[in-house]
Every structure is written in structure tokens, then in C-alpha cells.
Write an enzyme that holds these catalytic residues in place. Structure first.
Site, PDB file in Angstrom:
ATOM      1  CE  LYS A 293      -3.905  -2.312   0.609  1.00  0.00           C
ATOM      2  NZ  LYS A 293      -5.110  -2.242  -0.192  1.00  0.00           N
TER       3      LYS A 293
ATOM      4  CE  LYS B 174      -7.675   0.291  -2.623  1.00  0.00           C
ATOM      5  NZ  LYS B 174      -8.045  -1.125  -2.628  1.00  0.00           N
TER       6      LYS B 174
ATOM      7  CE  LYS C 283      -5.146  -9.039  -2.465  1.00  0.00           C
ATOM      8  NZ  LYS C 283      -5.360  -8.080  -3.512  1.00  0.00           N
TER       9      LYS C 283
ATOM     10  CG  ASP D  44      -4.609  -3.169  -3.552  1.00  0.00           C
ATOM     11  OD1 ASP D  44      -4.125  -2.435  -2.682  1.00  0.00           O
ATOM     12  OD2 ASP D  44      -5.635  -3.847  -3.369  1.00  0.00           O
ATOM     13  CD  GLU D  45      -8.612  -3.668  -4.921  1.00  0.00           C
ATOM     14  OE1 GLU D  45      -7.883  -4.449  -4.278  1.00  0.00           O
ATOM     15  OE2 GLU D  45      -8.934  -2.551  -4.511  1.00  0.00           O
TER      16      GLU D  45
ATOM     17  CG  HIS E 265      -9.321  -8.973  -5.476  1.00  0.00           C
ATOM     18  ND1 HIS E 265     -10.452  -8.177  -5.483  1.00  0.00           N
ATOM     19  CD2 HIS E 265      -8.549  -8.531  -4.464  1.00  0.00           C
ATOM     20  CE1 HIS E 265     -10.337  -7.277  -4.518  1.00  0.00           C
ATOM     21  NE2 HIS E 265      -9.213  -7.464  -3.873  1.00  0.00           N
TER      22      HIS E 265
ATOM     23  CE  LYS F 190     -10.459  -2.167   3.062  1.00  0.00           C
ATOM     24  NZ  LYS F 190      -9.258  -1.514   2.541  1.00  0.00           N
TER      25      LYS F 190
ATOM     26  CB  SER G 264      -8.234  -9.832   2.607  1.00  0.00           C
ATOM     27  OG  SER G 264      -7.761  -8.593   2.149  1.00  0.00           O
TER      28      SER G 264
ATOM     29  CD  GLN H  16      -4.078  -8.609   1.908  1.00  0.00           C
ATOM     30  OE1 GLN H  16      -2.957  -8.118   1.851  1.00  0.00           O
ATOM     31  NE2 GLN H  16      -5.185  -7.907   2.047  1.00  0.00           N
TER      32      GLN H  16
ATOM     33  N   GLY I 110      -3.045  -5.509   4.414  1.00  0.00           N
ATOM     34  CA  GLY I 110      -2.315  -4.524   3.604  1.00  0.00           C
ATOM     35  C   GLY I 110      -1.929  -3.357   4.509  1.00  0.00           C
TER      36      GLY I 110
HETATM   37  C1  CAP Z   1      -7.285  -5.103   1.528  1.00  0.00           C
HETATM   38  C2  CAP Z   1      -7.516  -4.941   0.048  1.00  0.00           C
HETATM   39  C3  CAP Z   1      -8.370  -6.025  -0.530  1.00  0.00           C
HETATM   40  C4  CAP Z   1      -9.667  -6.207   0.178  1.00  0.00           C
HETATM   41  C5  CAP Z   1     -10.694  -6.805  -0.789  1.00  0.00           C
HETATM   42  C6  CAP Z   1      -8.136  -3.596  -0.286  1.00  0.00           C
HETATM   43  O1  CAP Z   1      -6.420  -4.086   1.919  1.00  0.00           O
HETATM   44  O2  CAP Z   1      -6.301  -4.995  -0.652  1.00  0.00           O
HETATM   45  O3  CAP Z   1      -8.595  -5.680  -1.876  1.00  0.00           O
HETATM   46  O4  CAP Z   1      -9.478  -7.099   1.220  1.00  0.00           O
HETATM   47  O5  CAP Z   1     -11.870  -7.024  -0.077  1.00  0.00           O
HETATM   48  O6  CAP Z   1      -7.794  -3.084  -1.348  1.00  0.00           O
HETATM   49  O7  CAP Z   1      -8.962  -3.158   0.492  1.00  0.00           O
HETATM   50  P1  CAP Z   1      -6.349  -3.751   3.485  1.00  0.00           P
HETATM   51  P2  CAP Z   1     -12.402  -8.527   0.144  1.00  0.00           P
HETATM   52  O8  CAP Z   1      -5.771  -4.982   4.151  1.00  0.00           O
HETATM   53  O9  CAP Z   1      -5.428  -2.562   3.574  1.00  0.00           O
HETATM   54  O10 CAP Z   1      -7.730  -3.458   3.930  1.00  0.00           O
HETATM   55  O11 CAP Z   1     -11.231  -9.253   0.736  1.00  0.00           O
HETATM   56  O12 CAP Z   1     -13.564  -8.349   1.068  1.00  0.00           O
HETATM   57  O13 CAP Z   1     -12.769  -9.025  -1.198  1.00  0.00           O
HETATM   58 MG    MG Z   2      -7.118  -4.472  -2.509  1.00  0.00          MG
END
Ligand code: CAP
Ligand code: MG
Length: 431
Positions: free
Chosen positions: A153, A155, A179, A181-182, A271, A311, A354, A376, A378
Site C-alpha cells: 500500500k 494500492k 499480493k 492490489d485489485e 479477487h 472494513k 482480508s 491478508q 495490507g
Molecule cells: C485489503 C484490500 C483487498 C480487500 C478486498 C483492499 O487491503 O487490498 O482488496 O481485502 O476485499 O484493497 O482493500 P487492506 P475482500 O488490508 O489494507 O484493507 O477481501 O472483502 O474481497
Molecule cells: Mg485491494
């Protein structure tokens, strides 16, 4: 006047689904002036062979292709679908039926697909996961206990080199997987090819220094031909996984990548970005459970399933249902939440917890969902006051404490990185 509607022919409360029929459990709300039977009849009709009016010519076989609303309880309806409605091995075609026009019907104010039962005859047209949970554990040389992952992070914003250097610090600190980020794919300051090359160098360095297996979830999401190219590049650099944003890549894209990853022997990390666009509203859309089942069918090896304490959306019971559905071979019907499901030879999928996780709430995850999963963090690693390496140590220390059934406070007495994390975040549940 001739009958103009025929929806009532799609309800048969005496019908017992045949063993080769797909069954969908829907939550529904009829529009004003529409009875429950009329609403369910419309759902079954429009998702199988019907339309709004009777037709001049009807081939005989249509009678056998009609979906049937066979059980109704409050605002819940069970609909069975004859096997010949479905093209073997095609999730896009399945979803064009059970997730298509029926969502736009005026007669049904709200509609939510809660669960889909796949008969064994339908499962046999799909590969399912290449590796499954045991295969992933073999790749990562981790017989038991959670795997850990971290997303660098912010992202987006690091150059490929900065990304790899952060990854190295986190690997060194004890995290297994780095990993993407998406929304990190290939950007002018962090090109996919540069990132995977540099990450492979730092992975080798981290493995040498720690003696542990290290890997990465590198995001190939993009146009399908580009995803194939990126998957092949991962293979060339000795990576074991390909990460795909399965909703934005689409069912067809994921099926194509599943076939490609079979040849390349790459595990797929799914993801689920964009899922909340259609699974968050409790009255409409489809559940994450249904989406996760489609992804197990196609054959991802890991999939994000939520945290309940972090969150992002998802209650403990919803996530427990999804985690069970991903890990177990057989699922028993649970009133209006789960249909029975026998996954036959389709391997299990490793859940990924995560979203807002940090050392202070890691024990909650293990308590709720056990240790057969990826945990996970971040921001919960990169936000550590002493930086990435200490953040990674704190995250893994919290997991070790939970595995040893020692309180975090007790464990922190001898682990300064965990102590620093607890000072910053305590046990907060981020939103
Ligand atoms: C988590 C994360 C993941 C989320 C996706 C984000 O980061 O990289 O994409 O967990 O949600 O971008 O928020 P943090 P889910 O650890 O900093 O929150 O796992 O519910 O699909
Ligand atoms: Mg993410």
C-alpha cells in the site's frame, strides 16, 4: 378471449427436482398487484423457455424444458431447471438464464439469488480447482496453519522497483505471499512485465535469507488475450499463482484463464472486486455464496471471502457459510440459506480473509474461521509505525500467538513489533 399469459404453467408445488436438475433458491418480492405465484411463475418462465405471452407455435420438447417453481415459503422460492436447458461447461450461459432477464422484470420488485445447487452431472463439465487446498499447501510448503499475504500500500503509486523492495521487506518479515492490489495491473510507472521480473529477483533473495517458500499473487486482469500473455509470463519467471479480478474479468475470462492455467500449472487467486455492486443489497442481486460457488465450479484455488470484523461487508454467519461451501465436500441444506451440495470430485478452495485486518483482530479471524485459510493484511502491515518489515513481523506474531492460544498482550511482552502494532491499532474494527 384466448389465454394470453402462461406463467401459471411454471409452478408445480408437487414437483420433486430430478437428480440432474439445477435448483436455485431465490428471495423475491412481487410488485404491487402481482401475486406470489405470478411472480414466481414469471421468474421460472423467463429464466427458462417462457416470455410474457402464450405463443402460436410450441415445439413439443419445450414442455420438458420448463423450469418449475416447486416450493414457496414466505418470500423464498425454490426453482428447478431441467438439465437440457444448459450448455455443458458454460457459466456465461447459465447466468444468462438464472441471472438474466428475470432481474429486470417489472412484476418482481426485488430478486436475490441466494444459492444454486449443482447436480453431479453438471459438475462433471467443469475442471474445478487445479490444486485445491492440499495442492496450495504443497506449493507453499505449509502443512497446516494459515498462509499470510500482504498488499503493498498505497494500492497504486509505487514504481515496479519500489513495489518489489516493499515486497522484499514484507517477505523478510515473515509473510508468505505479496499480493497485487485489485486495481494494479500494468501502469506506466509499474508495468506488469517489470514488476514480475523484479519481484522474482527479490523473491529469490528473500527465500535465500529466510529459508522459507515465498510467492506472489500477481494481477493478470485485463483483456482476455492479454491475460493469457501475462499468465505465460508468470510461468516463465517461475511463479506459482496468477491473480484475477474474477468479476471484472467476467465468467468467460475466468474460464479461459482456468484452461490456460491448467496448461501452465498455475494456481488461481480470485479477487472479487465489484462483487459488492450486486451482493451487498440484502433484497436484490446475488449472494457472495452463489458467486463463490460459480468460482469453485470454474476452478479458482483461492478466493476472498471476507472478515466480518474488517472494513468490508459480510456478517459472520454469511462468511461462515461461504467458507464451509469452499472447503467442504458436502453441504447440508440450511433452511433458507443454503441448498444441499455434493461437490463430488471438485477440489476445495482456500478462503482468503482480508479487508481492514491488522494484528489486533487477527485472532478473531482464526477463532471464527479456523486456520485453513489465507489471512491478508495490507494497511495492517504497511501502516505499522516502524515500517514494512516490522509490520510483517507484527502480523505473523499475532498469528503465532493465536495458534499458541496466547493472548496478544502476553505475546507482545516479548515481541516489540506486535507491541507497537497494538499501541497504534489496539483491537479496532475498521469501517
Ligand atoms: C485489503 C484490500 C483487498 C480487500 C478486498 C483492499 O487491503 O487490498 O482488496 O481485502 O476485499 O484493497 O482493500 P487492506 P475482500 O488490508 O489494507 O484493507 O477481501 O472483502 O474481497
Ligand atoms: Mg485491494
Amino acid at each position: 378471449m384466448a389465454k394470453i399469459e402462461w406463467y401459471d404453467e411454471f409452478i408445480d408445488l408437487k414437483h420433486q427436482p430430478k437428480k440432474d436438475e439445477i435448483v436455485v433458491l431465490y428471495y423475491y418480492e412481487p410488485d404491487e398487484g402481482i401475486s406470489k405465484k405470478e411472480a414466481v411463475g414469471r421468474v421460472a418462465s423467463e429464466s427458462s423457455v417462457g416470455t410474457w405471452t402464450t405463443l402460436a407455435k410450441l415445439p413439443k420438447r419445450v414442455q420438458k424444458l420448463k423450469a418449475l417453481g416447486y416450493r414457496m415459503k414466505g418470500n423464498y422460492a425454490w426453482v428447478s431447471y431441467p438439465a437440457d436447458l444448459w450448455e455443458p461447461g458454460s457459466v456465461p450461459q447459465l447466468m444468462s438464464g438464472i441471472g438474466g432477464n428475470i432481474y429486470g422484470m417489472k412484476a418482481v420488485k426485488n430478486l436475490r439469488m441466494l444459492d444454486v445447487h449443482f447436480p453431479k452431472s453438471y459438475l462433471r463439465n467443469f475442471k474445478g480447482p487445479e490444486f485445491g487446498i492440499n495442492g496450495i499447501r504443497k506449493i507453499m510448503k505449509r502443512k497446516k496453519g494459515p498462509l499470510t499475504a500482504t498488499v503493498p500500500k498505497p494500492k497504486i503509486g509505487f514504481s515496479s522497483l519500489e513495489h518489489a523492495q516493499v515486497g522484499y521487506e514484507v517477505w523478510r518479515g515473515g509473510i508468505d505471499l505479496i499480493k497485487d492490489d485489485e486495481n494494479l495491473t500494468s501502469l506506466k510507472f509499474n508495468k506488469f512485465e517489470d514488476r514480475i521480473k523484479l519481484m522474482s529477483r527479490y523473491r529469490d533473495k528473500a527465500e535465500m535469507e529466510t529459508g522459507d517458500k515465498k510467492s506472489a499473487l500477481l494481477n493478470i486482469t485485463g483483456e482476455t488475450k492479454e491475460m493469457i500473455k501475462r499468465a505465460r509470463l508468470l510461468y516463465e519467471y517461475g511463479w506459482e499463482y496468477a491473480m484475477v479480478d474474477v468479476v471484472t474479468a467476467g465468467f468467460a475470462g475466468v474460464q479461459t484463464i482456468r484452461d490456460e492455467c491448467h496448461d501452465l500449472k498455475l494456481a488461481i487467486h480470485a479477487h472479487r472486486a465489484m462483487h459488492a455492486m450486486f451482493d451487498k443489497n440484502p433484497k436484490h442481486g446475488m449472494t457472495m455464496l452463489a458467486l463463490a460457488k460459480l468460482m469453485r465450479l470454474i476452478g479458482v484455488d483461492q478466493i476472498h471471502t471476507g472478515t466480518a470484523v474488517g472494513k468490508l461487508v459480510g456478517t459472520k454467519s454469511e462468511i461462515k457459510n461461504i467458507v464451509d461451501e469452499m472447503r467442504e465436500r458436502k453441504i447440508k441444506e440450511r433452511n433458507t440459506e443454503l441448498l444441499d451440495q455434493d461437490w463430488d470430485n471438485i477440489k476445495p478452495v482456500l478462503p482468503v480473509s482480508s479487508g481492514g485486518l491488522h494484528p489486533g483482530i487477527v485472532p478473531d479471524i482464526i477463532k471464527m474461521f479456523g486456520t485453513d485459510l489465507v489471512i491478508q493484511g495490507g494497511g495492517g502491515v504497511l501502516g505499522h509505525p516502524k515500517g514494512a518489515y516490522s509490520g510483517a513481523k507484527a502480523f505473523t506474531q499475532a498469528i503465532n500467538a493465536a495458534m499458541k492460544h496466547i493472548t496478544l498482550e502476553e505475546y507482545a511482552k516479548k515481541h516489540p513489533e506486535l507491541s507497537d502494532a497494538l499501541k497504534k491499532w489496539g483491537r479496532i474494527k475498521p469501517r
